[in-house]
Write an enzyme that holds these catalytic residues in place. Sequence first.
Site, PDB file in Angstrom:
ATOM      1  N   HIS A  32       0.821  -1.220   0.000  1.00  0.00           N
ATOM      2  CA  HIS A  32       0.000   0.000   0.000  1.00  0.00           C
ATOM      3  C   HIS A  32       0.854   1.269   0.000  1.00  0.00           C
ATOM      4  O   HIS A  32       0.362   2.336  -0.343  1.00  0.00           O
ATOM      5  CB  HIS A  32      -0.926   0.008   1.220  1.00  0.00           C
ATOM      6  CG  HIS A  32      -2.032  -0.996   1.111  1.00  0.00           C
ATOM      7  ND1 HIS A  32      -3.325  -0.656   0.811  1.00  0.00           N
ATOM      8  CD2 HIS A  32      -2.030  -2.357   1.215  1.00  0.00           C
ATOM      9  CE1 HIS A  32      -4.073  -1.744   0.752  1.00  0.00           C
ATOM     10  NE2 HIS A  32      -3.309  -2.795   1.003  1.00  0.00           N
ATOM     11  N   ASP A  34       3.404   9.329  -0.822  1.00  0.00           N
ATOM     12  CA  ASP A  34       2.219   8.579  -0.388  1.00  0.00           C
ATOM     13  C   ASP A  34       1.983   7.470  -1.402  1.00  0.00           C
ATOM     14  O   ASP A  34       2.113   7.705  -2.616  1.00  0.00           O
ATOM     15  CB  ASP A  34       1.004   9.526  -0.364  1.00  0.00           C
ATOM     16  CG  ASP A  34       0.029   9.204   0.757  1.00  0.00           C
ATOM     17  OD1 ASP A  34       0.030   8.064   1.233  1.00  0.00           O
ATOM     18  OD2 ASP A  34      -0.745  10.103   1.148  1.00  0.00           O
TER      19      ASP A  34
HETATM   20  C1  GDG Z   1      -2.125   3.782   3.362  1.00  0.00           C
HETATM   21  C2  GDG Z   1      -1.115   4.472   2.443  1.00  0.00           C
HETATM   22  C3  GDG Z   1      -2.795   4.402   0.604  1.00  0.00           C
HETATM   23  C4  GDG Z   1      -9.116  10.212   7.443  1.00  0.00           C
HETATM   24  N1  GDG Z   1      -9.589  11.042   8.382  1.00  0.00           N
HETATM   25  C5  GDG Z   1     -10.645  10.430   8.943  1.00  0.00           C
HETATM   26  C6  GDG Z   1     -10.816   9.199   8.320  1.00  0.00           C
HETATM   27  N2  GDG Z   1      -9.862   9.091   7.412  1.00  0.00           N
HETATM   28  C7  GDG Z   1      -9.722   7.926   6.493  1.00  0.00           C
HETATM   29  C8  GDG Z   1      -9.890   8.439   5.099  1.00  0.00           C
HETATM   30  C9  GDG Z   1      -9.099   7.446   4.285  1.00  0.00           C
HETATM   31  C10 GDG Z   1      -8.066   6.926   5.271  1.00  0.00           C
HETATM   32  O1  GDG Z   1      -8.431   7.365   6.574  1.00  0.00           O
HETATM   33  C11 GDG Z   1      -6.687   7.487   4.984  1.00  0.00           C
HETATM   34  O2  GDG Z   1      -6.223   6.873   3.820  1.00  0.00           O
HETATM   35  P1  GDG Z   1      -4.957   7.393   3.009  1.00  0.00           P
HETATM   36  O3  GDG Z   1      -4.896   6.681   1.742  1.00  0.00           O
HETATM   37  O4  GDG Z   1      -5.109   8.868   2.797  1.00  0.00           O
HETATM   38  O5  GDG Z   1      -3.695   7.161   3.944  1.00  0.00           O
HETATM   39  P2  GDG Z   1      -3.054   5.946   4.880  1.00  0.00           P
HETATM   40  O6  GDG Z   1      -3.887   5.697   6.079  1.00  0.00           O
HETATM   41  O7  GDG Z   1      -1.658   6.384   5.150  1.00  0.00           O
HETATM   42  O8  GDG Z   1      -3.083   4.643   3.964  1.00  0.00           O
HETATM   43  C12 GDG Z   1      -1.850   5.302   1.401  1.00  0.00           C
HETATM   44  C13 GDG Z   1      -3.666   3.594   1.526  1.00  0.00           C
HETATM   45  O9  GDG Z   1      -2.908   2.875   2.500  1.00  0.00           O
HETATM   46  C14 GDG Z   1      -4.506   2.588   0.736  1.00  0.00           C
HETATM   47  O10 GDG Z   1      -3.721   1.782  -0.061  1.00  0.00           O
HETATM   48  O11 GDG Z   1      -3.621   5.236  -0.192  1.00  0.00           O
HETATM   49  O12 GDG Z   1      -0.927   5.901   0.526  1.00  0.00           O
HETATM   50  O13 GDG Z   1      -0.238   5.317   3.203  1.00  0.00           O
HETATM   51  O14 GDG Z   1      -9.915   6.388   3.851  1.00  0.00           O
HETATM   52  O15 GDG Z   1     -11.260   8.479   4.836  1.00  0.00           O
HETATM   53  N3  GDG Z   1     -11.795   8.349   8.635  1.00  0.00           N
HETATM   54  C15 GDG Z   1     -12.648   8.718   9.609  1.00  0.00           C
HETATM   55  N4  GDG Z   1     -12.531   9.899  10.285  1.00  0.00           N
HETATM   56  C16 GDG Z   1     -11.561  10.779   9.973  1.00  0.00           C
HETATM   57  O16 GDG Z   1     -11.454  11.835  10.575  1.00  0.00           O
HETATM   58  N5  GDG Z   1     -13.669   7.885   9.923  1.00  0.00           N
END
Ligand code: GDG
Length: 483
Positions: free
Chosen positions: A168, A380
């Site tokens: 990821h 990312d």
């Molecule tokens: C890893 C990789 C890759 C955020 N704020 C809240 C909340 N979120 C959720 C978002 C989103 C998730 O958290 C964050 O996903 P990201 O992709 O931005 O980042 P990572 O957690 O670092 O994920 C990344 C991912 O895996 C998938 O392959 O894209 O690059 O680092 O879904 O919605 N959820 C809630 N409240 C919040 O305040 N409920």
Amino acid sequence: MNRLIIVSNRLPFALDSTGEDLWTVTPAVGGLVSAVEPVLRERGGTWIGWPGIAGKIPQGPLAEATRDAGYNVVPVALSETERDEFYYGYSNEVIWPLFHDLQNFCNFEPAYWQAYKQVNERYADAIIRSAQLDDFIWVHDYHLMYVAQALRERSAPQQLSALTFFLHIPFPPYDIFSKLPQQRRLLRALLQFDLLGFQTRRDVRNFLQCVRRIMPDAKVLSRAEMHVIRFEKRKIRVGHFPIGIDFDSFENGAKSEAVTQRSQQLRASFPECQLILGSDRLDYSKGIPERLRAFRNALERYADLRGCVVMIQIVVPSRVEIPRYHEFKGRIDRLVGDINGRFSTSTWIPVQYHFRGLDREELLAHYRACDIAFLTPLKDGMNLVAKEYCACRTDEDGALILSQFAGAAEQLKPDALLINPYDVELMADTIVKAFRMSPAERAARMKRMRRNVRKENVFWWVDSFLAAGSQLARRVPRRRRNL
Ligand code: GDG
């Protein structure tokens, strides 16, 4: 259809003790869970992972937490030392910073590697106990790169039809990966999978470059979209599979009555202002201080922004037990204080800062209400927040400012405003560009981004990965049902 077994470090929820025999269950926040949970809920299958507490796993609360999941849950237990050395240690103090090109943040403590191997072996044992013939084993992410090696050491793969892995986070270029003391051992372990999936073409290129330079016995045969590596008389397929989101569920959620009302309320709290949204887990790879510095720079240089923009920054607590994360939060707090201290007036506060996770309705209302999403990771794997923002813009308005180093930039590039997160002035200028962009241009860009996010959604991602994996399904003797 083969039964799907998802293996990831964390289960999609965390158990926490709040006193003797008192437990809370909290849904996990993070990209992996957001992507994989809807798929398993729809298809059924098994999820193997750690429920987030060190020591013995309480069976009652676990059964309670998983009763309505729609799939089986197989917990893996970790001791406190294993949690510290495998999870906080090797995974999050070595691999995470290194793979995000932040080598100076690494703590290459030798004991961590032993713990990493040992815990990966525990996951391999859990797979052996749970899997049946023809199951599709799909291991996720950087915590579990040694699982296939551990399975082979246990002679298990002969009975498995497909042993696959998806990373990821980004895969770093050779000059950075080669700093890793276990570089050869880790690459060799990864080459024990049958299919390796990465987020972007850039990650595949970096991985193949490392294989060519570090593993002279491996032969890389490159094709257009799928590459094949010959290693130890086996073929390993390597491809890029950009992860998507459950578009319909975000779009429908955003249109719901509750979210519509909440987003209107939010807008009404900041009359005459454009809203800029940043939303991330607390992580130094997400470029939050850089983003705040850019916002400060924009307020310094462009007086017409003052009183007319508000930046809403949501930071979801994460890994706060690691000292670097704790210090990092202090930096964010100080920057927010500095900006608000310098620019606030009696009627306007430039930064609204929330250090907590929002519930889903609230998060969707923020996506819907904010005119600009400002996402600036230093690196990312993908960045799902960018895609979720587009899915929730049902009015087809909204500008997306996105780091060129986010995997999502590869797909959204012509329409997102791409920035280099190390270039504070460029980011400030881009805020102004988004702020002044005509409604027609915003709408045209958003429409195209939404089309892409809708099409290349999470089910498309799973289907393309499973399709690549099913080509591997080997003929295995049908005698043994269980491994
Ligand atoms: C890893 C990789 C890759 C955020 N704020 C809240 C909340 N979120 C959720 C978002 C989103 C998730 O958290 C964050 O996903 P990201 O992709 O931005 O980042 P990572 O957690 O670092 O994920 C990344 C991912 O895996 C998938 O392959 O894209 O690059 O680092 O879904 O919605 N959820 C809630 N409240 C919040 O305040 N409920």
